[in-house]
Design an enzyme around this catalytic site. Structure first.
Site, short mmCIF file in Angstrom:
data_model
loop_
_atom_site.label_atom_id
_atom_site.label_comp_id
_atom_site.label_asym_id
_atom_site.label_seq_id
_atom_site.Cartn_x
_atom_site.Cartn_y
_atom_site.Cartn_z
N LYS A 47 5.37 3.90 16.96
CA LYS A 47 5.39 2.83 15.97
C LYS A 47 6.63 2.97 15.10
O LYS A 47 6.87 4.06 14.53
CB LYS A 47 4.12 2.86 15.11
CG LYS A 47 3.98 1.63 14.21
CD LYS A 47 2.58 1.51 13.66
CE LYS A 47 2.39 0.20 12.92
NZ LYS A 47 0.98 -0.01 12.50
N ASN A 69 5.90 -1.37 11.50
CA ASN A 69 5.11 -0.89 10.38
C ASN A 69 5.41 -1.74 9.14
O ASN A 69 6.02 -2.80 9.25
CB ASN A 69 5.44 0.59 10.10
CG ASN A 69 4.26 1.39 9.59
OD1 ASN A 69 3.53 0.93 8.72
ND2 ASN A 69 4.07 2.59 10.11
N ASN A 114 0.83 -1.21 0.00
CA ASN A 114 0.00 0.00 0.00
C ASN A 114 0.86 1.25 0.00
O ASN A 114 1.95 1.27 0.57
CB ASN A 114 -0.96 0.00 1.21
CG ASN A 114 -0.39 0.74 2.40
OD1 ASN A 114 -0.47 1.96 2.49
ND2 ASN A 114 0.18 -0.01 3.34
N PHE A 166 -1.67 8.18 4.27
CA PHE A 166 -2.44 8.80 5.36
C PHE A 166 -3.73 9.44 4.84
O PHE A 166 -4.08 10.58 5.22
CB PHE A 166 -1.62 9.85 6.11
CG PHE A 166 -0.52 9.32 6.98
CD1 PHE A 166 -0.34 7.96 7.17
CD2 PHE A 166 0.36 10.20 7.61
CE1 PHE A 166 0.70 7.49 7.98
CE2 PHE A 166 1.38 9.74 8.42
CZ PHE A 166 1.56 8.37 8.60
N SER A 211 5.73 5.39 8.67
CA SER A 211 5.11 5.07 7.38
C SER A 211 6.06 5.42 6.25
O SER A 211 6.65 6.50 6.25
CB SER A 211 3.80 5.84 7.20
OG SER A 211 3.34 5.69 5.87
N ASN A 269 5.08 6.05 3.29
CA ASN A 269 4.27 6.67 2.25
C ASN A 269 4.07 8.18 2.41
O ASN A 269 3.34 8.79 1.63
CB ASN A 269 2.92 5.97 2.17
CG ASN A 269 3.09 4.50 1.84
OD1 ASN A 269 3.88 4.14 0.99
ND2 ASN A 269 2.36 3.64 2.55
N THR A 270 4.67 8.77 3.44
CA THR A 270 4.70 10.22 3.58
C THR A 270 6.15 10.65 3.46
O THR A 270 6.98 10.25 4.28
CB THR A 270 4.13 10.66 4.95
OG1 THR A 270 2.75 10.31 5.02
CG2 THR A 270 4.28 12.16 5.14
#
Length: 373
Positions: free
Chosen positions: A219, A248, A116, A120, A181, A183-184
């Site tokens: 996390k 994560n 994925n 966010f 994450s 993805n940021t």
């Protein structure tokens, strides 16, 4: 039963199937009686010895739901109906944001995995707070996972996390800082010791003001080097955190697959061992003094048991739930009880970190002592 449902859902685009699943769980949550009945059935395999206490919170058993599935707190009651001991919502940001362009969610059934790059996507902290205030059924701890908006500069990230604390911390049972994450852009830089210390101290200070005594977790990524894990553990302990959530998703691609080139975080079975390695390292670094919530590649009771023995006190699932369905918890608990009994444990608490302890000779330990296999 879920096999047929899954086969139908897996014919759909992954994100559309996800939205349908959340919609169904949200609808389930409207019936308190049905939720309570389903939860009671799911927890038939729970024994008193399965209860775990972490940071002053009681978990009826060690199997909880990870953040990412219910980003906007839409389906909390429906998820508790599935039997999870705790549910974690988010990641939530101060302002609503659409996330990354679609497609951004990919299933890899051959590897029991998901990639994925959602980014966010959420409707913002205030909307989630409104939903949480309306809840009346509270069968277990609710975690609130917070992050920064994509367009917030890294040097202003603290402001975003503090704003989320203001909006959400009084409404959850624990708070999680997501600095891991993939993805940021740039987010994982916040795991570096100096920046991490500044972030955590600021969040702790605000938390003490708006929700005194509320536990704070961090996390972390599975891609940290062993030395970086040590640094994070040291920072977490210095800042007085309640614990770590490990881990994560990973940016690694330990297999060949047509979708492996897709950017984003990989979750599911391939992350099991990297996550376990981080749990082991963090447990040893803290000498077992820093509570750990383990997550990554959990599908079966054996997967849960491995993480407990590696040092986790609670084990979260996410991708496994997508593949195994709403009956997952109800299947895991009796099998977990059997694994504990096989090794002579009467309490989950006794299995936590067991692989790091020397075996006790039967002659010295008496009947029923753990075998520590």
């Amino acid at each position: 039963m879920y096999g047929l449902t899954r086969s139908l859902l897996f014919r759909l685009d992954a994100e559309r199937a996800h939205r349908l699943g959340i919609a169904g769980l949200r609808q389930l949550g409207h019936s308190r009686d049905l939720c309570e009945s389903l939860r009671e059935n799911a927890l038939e395999g729970v024994t008193p010895g399965m209860a775990v206490e972490v940071a002053g919170l009681r978990f009826a058993h060690p199997v909880a739901l990870a953040a990412g599935l219910d980003k906007d707190a839409e389906a909390v009651d429906g998820l508790f109906a599935c039997g999870f001991s705790a549910v974690e919502i988010g990641t939530l940001t101060p302002r609503p944001q659409p996330g990354n362009p679609t497609p951004r969610l990919f299933r890899l059934p051959e590897h029991r995995a998901v990639i994925n790059r959602m980014g966010f996507n959420n409707h913002g902290a205030q909307e989630a707070a409104t939903r949480l205030r309306a809840r009346t059924w509270k069968p277990g701890p609710l975690g609130v996972n917070i992050g920064k908006n994509k367009d917030t500069p890294l040097e202003k990230a603290v402001d975003d996390y503090v704003a989320c604390v203001d909006a959400l911390a009084p409404l959850g049972d624990y708070v999680v800082v997501n600095a891991s994450s993939p993805n940021t852009p740039g987010l994982r830089k916040l795991q570096e010791p100096e920046q991490l210390t500044l972030l955590l101290r600021a969040v702790q200070e605000r938390l003490a003001s708006v929700a005194p005594g509320k536990p704070l977790f961090l996390k972390i990524a599975p891609d940290l080097t062993p030395e970086a894990v040590d640094e994070v553990v040291d920072v977490a302990r210095a800042c007085g955190l309640a614990g770590l959530i490990a881990t994560n998703t990973t940016i690694a691609r330990p297999f060949e697959h047509p979708l492996a080139k897709e950017a984003g975080g990989l979750s599911g079975a391939p992350v099991r061992e990297p996550a376990n390695a981080v749990i082991r390292r963090a447990y040893l670094r803290s000498g077992g003094a820093l509570p750990l919530i383990g997550v990554g590649g959990v599908f079966t009771a054996q997967d849960v048991y491995e993480k407990l023995r590696a040092g986790a006190s609670v084990v979260q699932v996410y991708t496994g739930f997508i593949y195994e369905g709403p009956g997952m918890v109800g299947r895991i608990l009796p099998a977990l009880a059997a694994l504990l009994a096989r090794d002579g444990y009467t309490r989950v608490q006794d299995a936590i970190g067991a692989e790091h302890r020397a075996p006790v000779p039967p002659s010295a330990s008496g009947v029923g002592a753990p075998k520590h296999l």
